[in-house]
Write a protein that holds these residues in place. Structure first.
Motif, mmCIF file in Angstrom:
data_model
loop_
_atom_site.group_PDB
_atom_site.id
_atom_site.type_symbol
_atom_site.label_atom_id
_atom_site.label_comp_id
_atom_site.label_asym_id
_atom_site.label_seq_id
_atom_site.Cartn_x
_atom_site.Cartn_y
_atom_site.Cartn_z
ATOM 1 N N SER A 145 9.191 8.851 -5.964
ATOM 2 C CA SER A 145 8.444 8.931 -4.502
ATOM 3 C C SER A 145 9.470 8.942 -3.136
ATOM 4 C CB SER A 145 6.977 8.212 -4.281
ATOM 5 O OG SER A 145 6.170 8.022 -5.282
ATOM 6 N N ALA A 146 10.538 7.777 -3.711
ATOM 7 C CA ALA A 146 10.996 6.921 -3.000
ATOM 8 C C ALA A 146 12.512 8.520 -2.088
ATOM 9 C CB ALA A 146 12.021 6.264 -3.198
ATOM 10 N N THR A 147 12.305 8.834 -3.817
ATOM 11 C CA THR A 147 13.235 10.058 -3.543
ATOM 12 C C THR A 147 13.054 10.634 -3.053
ATOM 13 O OG1 THR A 147 13.961 9.716 -5.948
ATOM 14 C CG2 THR A 147 15.142 11.513 -5.064
ATOM 15 N N LEU A 148 11.411 11.748 -3.198
ATOM 16 C CA LEU A 148 11.369 12.765 -1.970
ATOM 17 C C LEU A 148 11.164 12.604 -0.666
ATOM 18 C CD1 LEU A 148 8.394 13.575 -5.165
ATOM 19 C CD2 LEU A 148 10.770 14.815 -4.537
ATOM 20 N N ALA A 149 10.987 11.438 -0.136
ATOM 21 C CA ALA A 149 10.649 10.774 0.267
ATOM 22 C C ALA A 149 12.666 11.230 1.257
ATOM 23 C CB ALA A 149 10.908 9.379 0.305
ATOM 24 N N VAL A 150 13.008 10.831 0.777
ATOM 25 C CA VAL A 150 14.790 10.586 1.490
ATOM 26 C C VAL A 150 14.691 11.828 1.848
ATOM 27 C CG1 VAL A 150 16.722 10.528 0.540
ATOM 28 C CG2 VAL A 150 16.305 8.401 0.215
ATOM 29 N N PHE A 151 14.633 13.286 1.011
ATOM 30 C CA PHE A 151 15.151 14.187 1.598
ATOM 31 C C PHE A 151 14.202 14.214 2.446
ATOM 32 C CE2 PHE A 151 16.347 14.255 -2.916
ATOM 33 C CZ PHE A 151 17.709 14.650 -2.865
ATOM 34 N N GLY A 152 12.649 14.220 3.106
ATOM 35 C CA GLY A 152 11.474 15.092 4.050
ATOM 36 C C GLY A 152 12.091 14.271 5.103
ATOM 37 N N VAL A 153 12.389 13.320 5.212
ATOM 38 C CA VAL A 153 12.823 12.357 5.943
ATOM 39 C C VAL A 153 13.853 12.508 6.912
ATOM 40 C CG1 VAL A 153 10.760 10.360 6.543
ATOM 41 C CG2 VAL A 153 13.683 9.929 4.852
ATOM 42 N N PHE A 154 15.337 12.634 6.087
ATOM 43 C CA PHE A 154 17.048 13.012 6.261
ATOM 44 C C PHE A 154 16.161 14.559 6.916
ATOM 45 C CE2 PHE A 154 18.026 9.421 5.085
ATOM 46 C CZ PHE A 154 18.193 8.738 5.651
ATOM 47 N N SER A 155 15.658 15.437 6.677
ATOM 48 C CA SER A 155 14.924 16.693 7.036
ATOM 49 C C SER A 155 14.525 16.471 8.166
ATOM 50 C CB SER A 155 14.663 18.370 5.841
ATOM 51 O OG SER A 155 14.291 19.391 6.121
ATOM 52 N N MET A 156 13.842 16.118 8.826
ATOM 53 C CA MET A 156 12.822 15.989 9.664
ATOM 54 C C MET A 156 13.756 14.935 10.540
ATOM 55 S SD MET A 156 9.109 13.400 10.005
ATOM 56 C CE MET A 156 9.065 12.463 9.594
ATOM 57 N N ALA A 157 14.287 14.475 10.618
ATOM 58 C CA ALA A 157 15.343 13.286 11.231
ATOM 59 C C ALA A 157 15.919 14.555 12.063
ATOM 60 C CB ALA A 157 15.680 12.344 11.008
ATOM 61 N N GLY A 158 16.749 15.649 11.075
ATOM 62 C CA GLY A 158 17.233 16.924 11.608
ATOM 63 C C GLY A 158 18.735 16.436 11.148
ATOM 64 N N ALA A 159 18.999 15.445 10.256
ATOM 65 C CA ALA A 159 20.261 14.923 10.055
ATOM 66 C C ALA A 159 21.433 15.788 9.535
ATOM 67 C CB ALA A 159 19.975 13.911 8.414
#
Lengths: 776, 112
Positions: free
Chosen positions: A365-379
């Motif tokens: 879950s944590a790995t999936l969340a990494v991609f999600g949040v950084f995509s959301m943040a626009g990194a």
């Protein structure tokens, strides 16, 4: 296409049947193929050579309402989101909702929503669109309130309903105005008449109505307050309705009408400003949330604001970025919602203050969340789709140059700064979401159960979405020409060809991204020190306003209703009669309706006068009699008198019927009177008595006046001549009254018999009921 | 004559409504009965009275009374009979069950 749209509705009818086996097989498994098939059906349209398709099914031709499905690029984007995310959400819900939940209701609501949302994005007829639109509000209401035993669910459901339906009504008003002005109910035809509509004096009002509908649905400031409360819904619903699809209906509406409204300065001013305020406000508010889903809710609001603002800019780049972001937002936000659901499911809480250090327990879950949040943040990472649309957005803000000077010019200058500030907070809450949940110290004591990784099935859906995030990030041009370009063209009204690439060179948008990441990181690391700043605005704010309005409406209407709903039959009758009297009388006076014409009256004969006199006396006597028998006799006298009058007035059938009915009635009265209490003078207030008499006399007088006036006014020749002439040729009967009853108005008589039958059944039931007395 | 009949209809209406506004169930039923009588007379009078022979087609007769109000009233008589009998039985049940025929006492409680 119609089959694809109506399939979910048909399925809702079957759900009660298939849910019988829910103990053995989760109902969701049966339903999973439906959205997937719809997805497969629609994806075959995508391609570089896509052209809009339409299908027309007449529905109510007299009102120019038909079921028109119009599939252009914009609809295609939404249809694929609805069916695609729908499939994943159904799959996810199979693991999220236990078999003991009310699965039947859940899936019925969910598929009802799917049906109505497909209808919203495909309908070309404004009224059909409106109908589907309200259906989405309704199903959203039902889904938010799914756990209806919770106070919060009910509150959230009602709130979303009231706000979105308020917007829906305003939208209806806008649609009606559009239809009246343009003379058509089809959106595409309206767009062809843009000049007529835009130059109409009512255009500003119409614009406000449409925009209100869109803003309430898409949770734009200050109507955003319903979305955080909607998080009481089960998480699959939040992921589906309240981030990927339904809340984008408002965006869809604005996008759909952009070719019509888009060239107006008011469009730029209102849509961009509201969008940017929403972007800033919601991202700022998101940072101080403690509920995981609360963070995501405000984040959704803020991202919706961003898309809205881009539609408001109306430039080629902005519109492309908007449709791109609609797709991207659905992927990363959908996956994040599902992960929030997993965390909730496996730890028993969504309170971020109690969470932390879950990475070791839930590595997937944590790995999936990494991609999600950084995509959301626009990194700025080349494998995240969120970055592309974010950078397109920043680029679009810099490129605005339609307006010079004045408010709009100033606005244009300010937009890039607001965008950067809003995005900084977006970055902060994204980091907060991830690091607060998965990193930091693990707080074992705070949790009710020991956390562990979610079952594989639950992880499938977020994994697919994250794969989408990465694949779109790696190969953005794979979705560009075959898909996004068509969507953007449908909104823009002209050709759009954007080339997506990660590295544009060291240009302004990239520098803006770097600033966002830089300041964002500092603020995220030092988040706790800034707690005071984040709490600077009152927590309730607009919610207080909403609560106040709802409470006062409820209390006010209760008070008003209580003044006249007294439970007393007398009051009701009195109110109704007084109203009839006042309305009729005043209308007769105003329209000068009273007429007295004594020229064409029949002769006055002694027998009639005598009968009439007897009837009048008998009728008055019913008021004063105190004996049951006296009452029967006096009422009987009136009835028999009437039948004599019928004889005198050449109505033999009436006289016969009246005689029979009167006789039976008297018999019935006698039977029942035996069991009913004796008539008596009940003590009553003299005031009440005089009001009663006043109402009675007024009403009687009014009827007399109307009778005389009706007799004296002959505007049309009576239609009776037709019956008299056609009775023998058409009906084959010489008794005209009979022919009218059984031939010409035969159905009326049939229903009359039905009424009698129902009455007879009811009477029979009431008498039979006597045997089990006591059982109410 | 129509004028006088209108007045009679008015009297029937007035007495009907006065009865309707009473508290006792019986009076209310009497009110409805009188109301339908009044309405029938009213409809009949609104057309014209005695304009010809009864509306039964006979050769050689040119003028008939208006058959339409009669057809309407005929329907109405039957329906109002149904309503009256239902009301009677209903009030009989109600007063048996609640041991009262006073409408003020049959109001139902505040929070039902």
């Amino acid at each position: 296409m119609i089959y694809a749209v109506f399939a979910p509705l048909v399925v809702t009818l079957l759900i009660p049947l298939i849910s019988k086996w829910k103990e053995k097989i989760h109902t969701g498994w049966f339903l999973l193929p439906i959205p997937f098939l719809i997805f497969l059906y629609f994806i075959q349209f995508a391609g570089e050579n896509f052209t809009p398709k339409s299908e027309v099914y007449p529905w109510i031709p007299s009102l120019d309402i038909s079921i028109d499905f119009y599939l252009d690029g914009l609809s295609l984007l939404f249809v694929l989101l609805i069916s695609g995310i729908g499939t994943l959400v159904v799959l996810y819900s199979i693991y999220y909702l236990h078999k003991s939940e009310q699965l039947k209701q859940f899936y019925i609501y969910l598929f009802l929503f799917m049906f109505s949302m497909l209808g919203v994005v495909l309908s070309d007829n404004v009224f059909v669109l409106y109908t589907f639109w309200e259906f989405t509000s309704l199903s959203s209401f039902l889904l938010i309130g799914f756990w209806h035993h919770r106070e919060g669910s009910r509150y959230g459901a009602l709130k979303s309903m009231l706000i979105t339906v308020f917007g829906g009504l305003s939208l209806l008003a806008g649609f009606i105005m559009l239809t009246v002005i343009s003379g058509t109910t089809s959106i595409q035809s309206m767009i062809e008449q843009t000049d007529v509509i835009v130059d109409h004096p009512y255009f500003p009002l119409l614009f406000v109505f449409l925009v209100l509908g869109a803003f309430t649905k898409s949770a734009q400031f200050p109507f955003h307050i319903w979305l955080p409360d909607a998080m009481e819904a089960p998480t699959p619903v939040s992921a589906y309705l309240h981030s990927a699809t339904m809340v984008k209906a408002g965006i869809f509406l604005i996008a759909r009408f952009s070719p019509l409204l888009g060239q107006e300065p008011i469009f730029f001013a209102v849509i961009s400003v509201v969008g940017l305020i929403t972007l800033f406000w919601a991202s700022f508010m998101a940072v101080r949330q403690t509920d995981l889903k609360g963070i995501l809710a405000f984040s959704t609001v803020s991202q919706l604001g961003m898309i809205m603002a881009m539609l408001g800019f109306g430039t080629e780049a902005a519109i492309f970025a908007a449709v791109f972001h609609i797709l991207n937002h659905a992927t990363f936000k959908g996956s994040l919602f599902m992960i929030a659901g997993i965390v909730d499911h496996e730890t028993g809480t969504r309170d971020i203050r109690k969470l932390g250090g879950l990475m070791t327990f839930m590595p997937m879950s944590a790995t999936l969340a990494v991609f999600g949040v950084f995509s959301m943040a626009g990194a700025p990472l080349p494998f995240l789709n969120g970055f592309y649309s974010k950078e397109e957005f920043l680029g679009a803000t810099v490129e605005l140059n339609q307006y010079t000077g004045g408010f709009l010019g100033f606005l244009q200058e300010a937009i890039p700064y607001i965008a950067v500030i809003g995005s900084i907070f977006t970055f902060v809450y994204s980091m907060y979401f991830f690091f607060g949940t998965f990193r930091g110290p693990f707080k074992e004591k705070e949790l009710d159960k020991k956390p562990h990784e979610a079952p594989v099935g639950m992880l499938i859906s977020p994994t697919i979405l994250v794969l989408g995030v990465i694949l779109i990030g790696l190969f953005p041009n794979a979705v560009n020409e075959p898909f996004l370009a068509h969507s953007a063209e449908a909104v823009f009204g002209g050709d759009i060809h954007a080339h997506l690439k990660f590295w544009h060179g060291f240009e302004t948008p990239f520098i803006m991204s770097l600033i966002i990441v830089g300041i964002g990181t500092i603020l995220a690391v030092t988040r706790k020190k800034w707690a005071g700043v984040y709490n600077i605005f009152p927590r309730k704010g607009f919610n207080e306003v909403y609560n106040f309005v709802v409470d006062s409406i409820e209390n006010g209407s209760k008070k008003i209703t209580e003044t006249y709903m007294t439970g007393s039959l007398r009051h009701y009758v009195a109110f109704i009669l007084t109203a009839i009297f006042l309305i009729c009388f005043s209308i007769m006076i105003i329209s000068n309706g009273f007429a007295f014409d004594f020229s064409q009256t029949a002769d006055i004969t002694i027998p009639e006068i005598l009968v009439g006199l007897v009837m009048a006396i008998a009728a008055i006597a019913t008021i004063f009699t105190t004996s049951r028998l006296g009452a029967i006799i006096t009422v009987g006298v009136v009835g028999y008198g009437l039948s004599i009058l019928f004889v005198l007035y050449r109505a033999p059938d009436l006289a016969l019927t009246q005689l029979i009915v009167e006789t039976v009635s008297v018999a019935l009265f006698l039977l029942c009177f035996k069991h009913l209490p004796e008539l008596r003078k009940l003590p009553s207030h003299p005031g009440v008595k005089s009001t009663n008499s006043l109402i009675a006399i007024c009403f009687g007088g009014l009827m007399t006046l109307i009778g005389i006036s009706a007799h004296s006014t002959k505007l049309f020749s009576p239609i009776s001549d037709y019956f008299l002439e056609q009775s023998v040729p058409l009906g084959g009967g010489h008794n005209v009254v009979n022919v009218i009853l059984v031939d010409m108005r035969g159905l009326d008589t049939l229903f009359e018999i039905t009424v009698l039958g129902i009455a007879a059944l009811a009477i029979y039931g009431l008498i039979k009921l006597r045997h089990n007395k006591g059982a109410k | 004559m129509e004028i006088l009949m209108s007045i009679l209809a008015g009297i029937l209406f007035a007495t009907a409504i006065y009865n309707l506004l009473q508290k006792q169930l019986l009076r209310i039923i009497i009110g409805t009965v009188l109301l339908s009588h009044g309405a029938h007379l009213f409809i009949l009078t609104m057309g014209q009275l005695k304009t010809g022979k009864p509306p039964i087609i006979v050769e050689g007769v040119e003028q008939y009374t208006d058959p339409l109000p009669q057809a309407l009233i005929l329907t109405s008589i039957v329906i109002s009979f149904g309503v009256t009998s239902l009301l009677l039985v209903l009030s009989y049940r109600a007063s048996k069950l609640n041991e009262s025929d006073n409408m003020e006492e049959l109001r139902g409680s505040e929070h039902e």
